[in-house]
Structure formats: C-alpha cells, structure tokens
Enzyme design. Structure first.
Site, mmCIF file in Angstrom:
data_model
loop_
_atom_site.group_PDB
_atom_site.id
_atom_site.type_symbol
_atom_site.label_atom_id
_atom_site.label_comp_id
_atom_site.label_asym_id
_atom_site.label_seq_id
_atom_site.Cartn_x
_atom_site.Cartn_y
_atom_site.Cartn_z
ATOM 1 N N SER A 64 0.819 -1.214 0.000
ATOM 2 C CA SER A 64 0.000 0.000 0.000
ATOM 3 C C SER A 64 0.854 1.265 0.000
ATOM 4 C CB SER A 64 -0.920 0.025 1.227
ATOM 5 O OG SER A 64 -1.913 -0.959 1.114
ATOM 6 N N GLN A 65 0.262 2.323 -0.529
ATOM 7 C CA GLN A 65 0.865 3.649 -0.485
ATOM 8 C C GLN A 65 1.065 4.043 0.988
ATOM 9 O OE1 GLN A 65 -1.704 6.444 -2.385
ATOM 10 N NE2 GLN A 65 -0.502 8.239 -1.814
#
Length: 213
Positions: A64-65
C-alpha cells in the site's frame, strides 16, 4: 537486508511528505519513520521505496501507499497492547507499522504464496505478530475476538458482518468499501447492535478475496 543512513534519511523525507498531506498522529509518523519499507519490496523497486506510492508485490497484490497505511492507522487510534485484527497481511508492511506501535497484531492472509513469504520474513526483521493466519478475512477471527481495532487492507464490496460483531464496545473498524473505487469507512461500536459510521473519501485498493472453497 541492510537499512542504511541513506534509507533512514529517505524515510524522514517520506514522513515530512505525510505531514504535508495531513497525517498528524506523532506515534503513527514515528512508526512509518522506523519501518524499513525498502525491505518489503522487490529489489527492482528499491529506488522507489520511499515515494508515496503503491507498488506491486507477489500474487498480483500491492504494497500500500504509505499515506494510505498512515491514514488507516491514524483512524484506528490504537494504544500500546491493544488487540488489533488485520485483514490482508500482504507484504507485512502494515503489520510492521502496527507492531512498531506496540499493539498485539492478529493478521489474516488469503494468498498462500504471500502468507508463506511474509510469515518467514516478518520475524527476521524483529516484527512478531501474535498470530499470522492463512484464511478467509471475511470471517474475521472469532476465537480471538473481541478486538480493540480491525483494519482491512483490501477493497471490500460490502462490510462483512463477522468483523462488526468481533469489535469490542468502543472498538473501531477501518475498511475501504466499494468495488472499482472504495470509500474509506470507519465504524465505531457503541453498543451490542449500535455502530457509528464515518466516511473519509475515495481510495483504490486491490479487492478483498473471499474463500471460494
């Protein structure tokens, strides 16, 4: 598996970016500043490890970012020794951030390849979840419930009822709800059947996989 001064400097730059994007919780920022994200990624992406972007990992999934990880973790509002269920272990990056915060993490992964890889990898970095489980995140983890917090790291087309039922009174469920695009949603359990719901804008996640067996 090196974590150099250069990596630490890049992490601090990342923390500064997250602050400009609105992350305020000092504990969360400190955790992001400590977890060596580059070690959770394929070596071909090492130069990009401290950009605020999501990147591919094994089994057609993504890491994930960092902003998304920080945002979801901030919404959880965890305290040390809280019991937290994570749905979607993935690369283990979010798991590591939760471990840095001193919570007791129980994490479920649906992809066998990722489960094996992450189960071996996290302890090597010194991150020890209470339990890493291969299974169906839609069902939660009834045997260990109730939880102070539940975090879902994949897009859910609907909110699985078992997850709501496995929250403590006062507990928080952070879940991205939707199909192609998800709305980050927070549920706070107020009573046996009473939940407060808040929405925090659109995000994009890989889909949460339900056990089809």
């Amino acid at each position: 598996m090196k974590d150099t001064f250069k990596h630490k400097g890049l992490r601090q730059q990342l923390v500064n970016i997250l602050i400009t994007k609105g992350i305020r919780d000092e504990k969360v920022l400190n955790a992001i500043g400590k977890v060596p994200r580059h070690l959770f990624m394929d070596s071909s992406f090492l130069d990009h490890a401290y950009q605020d972007k999501a990147f591919p990992i094994a089994a057609d999934q993504t890491i994930s970012q960092p902003f998304t990880v920080a945002f979801q973790t901030e919404l959880l509002q965890v305290n040390k020794t809280d019991k937290v269920l994570e749905i979607g272990t993935g690369s283990g990056y979010q798991t590591a951030v939760l471990c840095e915060l001193g919570v007791h993490v129980y994490s479920i992964e649906r992809q066998q390849e990722l489960f094996r890889k992450t189960s071996n990898f996290l302890p090597k970095l010194g991150y020890r979840a209470k339990k890493l489980i291969f299974g169906d995140g839609y069902k939660g983890l009834k045997d260990e419930a109730p939880f102070d917090g539940i975090i879902v790291t994949a897009g859910a087309p609907f909110v699985p009822k078992p997850l709501l039922s496995q929250l403590k009174i006062g507990g928080r469920l952070v879940i991205p709800v939707g199909d192609a695009v998800q709305v980050m949603t927070l549920f706070i359990r107020k009573g046996a059947k009473e939940f407060e719901q808040h929405e925090f804008g659109e995000f994009r996640f890989v889909p949460l996989l339900e056990d089809k067996n």
